[in-house]
Enzyme design. Structure first.
Site, PDB file in Angstrom:
ATOM      1  N   GLU A 132     -10.702  -7.600 -10.572  1.00  0.00           N
ATOM      2  CA  GLU A 132      -9.754  -7.584  -9.428  1.00  0.00           C
ATOM      3  C   GLU A 132      -9.832  -5.920  -8.847  1.00  0.00           C
ATOM      4  O   GLU A 132      -9.409  -5.660  -7.792  1.00  0.00           O
ATOM      5  CB  GLU A 132      -8.295  -7.743  -9.965  1.00  0.00           C
ATOM      6  CG  GLU A 132      -8.118  -9.279 -10.382  1.00  0.00           C
ATOM      7  CD  GLU A 132      -8.547  -9.440 -11.717  1.00  0.00           C
ATOM      8  OE1 GLU A 132      -9.544  -8.847 -12.438  1.00  0.00           O
ATOM      9  OE2 GLU A 132      -7.835 -10.203 -12.386  1.00  0.00           O
TER      10      GLU A 132
ATOM     11  N   CYS B  69     -12.100  -4.251 -14.279  1.00  0.00           N
ATOM     12  CA  CYS B  69     -12.070  -5.480 -14.026  1.00  0.00           C
ATOM     13  C   CYS B  69     -12.212  -5.973 -12.479  1.00  0.00           C
ATOM     14  O   CYS B  69     -12.391  -4.982 -11.605  1.00  0.00           O
ATOM     15  CB  CYS B  69     -10.447  -5.896 -14.054  1.00  0.00           C
ATOM     16  SG  CYS B  69      -9.869  -5.758 -16.007  1.00  0.00           S
TER      17      CYS B  69
ATOM     18  N   GLU C   8     -18.522  -3.633 -17.000  1.00  0.00           N
ATOM     19  CA  GLU C   8     -18.139  -3.017 -18.493  1.00  0.00           C
ATOM     20  C   GLU C   8     -18.841  -1.730 -18.777  1.00  0.00           C
ATOM     21  O   GLU C   8     -19.781  -1.443 -18.057  1.00  0.00           O
ATOM     22  CB  GLU C   8     -18.505  -4.266 -19.510  1.00  0.00           C
ATOM     23  CG  GLU C   8     -17.624  -5.553 -19.408  1.00  0.00           C
ATOM     24  CD  GLU C   8     -17.489  -6.441 -20.336  1.00  0.00           C
ATOM     25  OE1 GLU C   8     -18.595  -6.334 -21.333  1.00  0.00           O
ATOM     26  OE2 GLU C   8     -16.774  -7.540 -20.581  1.00  0.00           O
TER      27      GLU C   8
ATOM     28  N   CYS D  12      -4.278  -4.583 -14.353  1.00  0.00           N
ATOM     29  CA  CYS D  12      -4.619  -5.015 -12.851  1.00  0.00           C
ATOM     30  C   CYS D  12      -3.201  -5.722 -12.106  1.00  0.00           C
ATOM     31  O   CYS D  12      -3.204  -5.208 -10.996  1.00  0.00           O
ATOM     32  CB  CYS D  12      -5.559  -6.090 -13.041  1.00  0.00           C
ATOM     33  SG  CYS D  12      -7.253  -5.677 -13.258  1.00  0.00           S
TER      34      CYS D  12
ATOM     35  N   ASN E  67     -16.138  -8.040 -12.622  1.00  0.00           N
ATOM     36  CA  ASN E  67     -16.113  -6.910 -13.690  1.00  0.00           C
ATOM     37  C   ASN E  67     -17.274  -6.140 -14.124  1.00  0.00           C
ATOM     38  O   ASN E  67     -18.243  -6.709 -13.983  1.00  0.00           O
ATOM     39  CB  ASN E  67     -15.296  -7.665 -15.077  1.00  0.00           C
ATOM     40  CG  ASN E  67     -15.984  -8.544 -15.542  1.00  0.00           C
ATOM     41  OD1 ASN E  67     -16.701  -9.296 -15.013  1.00  0.00           O
ATOM     42  ND2 ASN E  67     -15.896  -8.754 -16.892  1.00  0.00           N
TER      43      ASN E  67
ATOM     44  N   CYS F 280      -5.087  -9.152 -15.822  1.00  0.00           N
ATOM     45  CA  CYS F 280      -4.770  -8.255 -17.286  1.00  0.00           C
ATOM     46  C   CYS F 280      -3.552  -7.648 -16.607  1.00  0.00           C
ATOM     47  O   CYS F 280      -3.237  -7.248 -15.692  1.00  0.00           O
ATOM     48  CB  CYS F 280      -5.729  -7.418 -17.756  1.00  0.00           C
ATOM     49  SG  CYS F 280      -6.055  -6.050 -16.943  1.00  0.00           S
TER      50      CYS F 280
HETATM   51  N1  THU Z   1     -11.361  -8.892 -16.945  1.00  0.00           N
HETATM   52  C1  THU Z   1     -11.378  -8.748 -15.542  1.00  0.00           C
HETATM   53  O1  THU Z   1     -12.447  -8.569 -14.945  1.00  0.00           O
HETATM   54  N2  THU Z   1     -10.186  -9.429 -14.954  1.00  0.00           N
HETATM   55  C2  THU Z   1      -8.997  -9.808 -15.735  1.00  0.00           C
HETATM   56  O2  THU Z   1      -7.995  -9.937 -15.258  1.00  0.00           O
HETATM   57  C3  THU Z   1      -9.240 -10.010 -17.258  1.00  0.00           C
HETATM   58  C4  THU Z   1     -10.244  -9.248 -17.686  1.00  0.00           C
HETATM   59  C5  THU Z   1     -12.640  -8.447 -17.750  1.00  0.00           C
HETATM   60  C6  THU Z   1     -12.502  -7.023 -18.384  1.00  0.00           C
HETATM   61  C7  THU Z   1     -13.722  -7.231 -19.224  1.00  0.00           C
HETATM   62  O3  THU Z   1     -14.888  -6.792 -18.860  1.00  0.00           O
HETATM   63  C8  THU Z   1     -13.614  -8.655 -19.525  1.00  0.00           C
HETATM   64  O4  THU Z   1     -12.853  -9.479 -18.697  1.00  0.00           O
HETATM   65  C9  THU Z   1     -13.018  -8.908 -20.856  1.00  0.00           C
HETATM   66  O5  THU Z   1     -11.918  -8.835 -21.006  1.00  0.00           O
END
Ligand code: THU
Length: 126
Positions: free
Chosen positions: A55, A53, A44, A88, A42, A85
């Site tokens: 994925e 994310c 941010e 994704c 991920n 999420c």
């Molecule tokens: N996140 C992912 O990378 N994958 C997921 O399926 C769930 C959420 C990340 C996004 C964000 O940077 C952090 O987790 C918190 O939501």
């Protein structure tokens, strides 16, 4: 490629995550139909909605390199098990059959494996 190996590759990506805001680091490893592995983490952003994310990072890497057929993705977070999420799930649905596998778990000896159809039943595609 064993699911454990894919899980291990995903966990190796966790330290690469850029997650200064949530502190929730995620790694992913996407296995293509021809046996390649595309990893992701991920990433941010100060503008939170611009976050991508792990994925989707892996999928975008694969597709932009010309790979379009996939078998499985392993996902691991800094807190262990991690589920995709909603965004994704929809993103993956675009490129995956119903029997595409989603693999996660707290460690490589307690893996949970679900299919695309199980995590997104009656998913939308144009
Ligand atoms: N996140 C992912 O990378 N994958 C997921 O399926 C769930 C959420 C990340 C996004 C964000 O940077 C952090 O987790 C918190 O939501």
């Amino acid at each position: 490629m064993m699911y454990k190996d894919l899980y291990r590759m995903a966990s190796e990506m966790v330290p690469r995550a850029y997650a200064p805001f949530s502190k929730f680091k995620v790694g992913a490893a996407l296995l293509s139909a021809d046996g390649q592995v595309f990893t992701g983490c991920n990433v941010e952003n100060s503008s939170f909605g611009a976050t991508i994310c792990a994925e989707r990072t892996a999928f975008v890497k694969a597709i932009s390199e010309g790979t379009m057929e996939f078998e499985a993705i392993a996902i691991v977070s800094s807190e262990g098990e991690a589920w995709p999420c909603g965004i994704c799930r929809q993103f993956m649905k675009e490129f995956c059959d119903g029997d595409f596998k989603i693999i996660t778990g707290d460690d490589e000896d307690s893996l949970k494996v679900y299919t695309m159809d199980e995590i997104l039943p009656e998913g939308f595609r144009l």
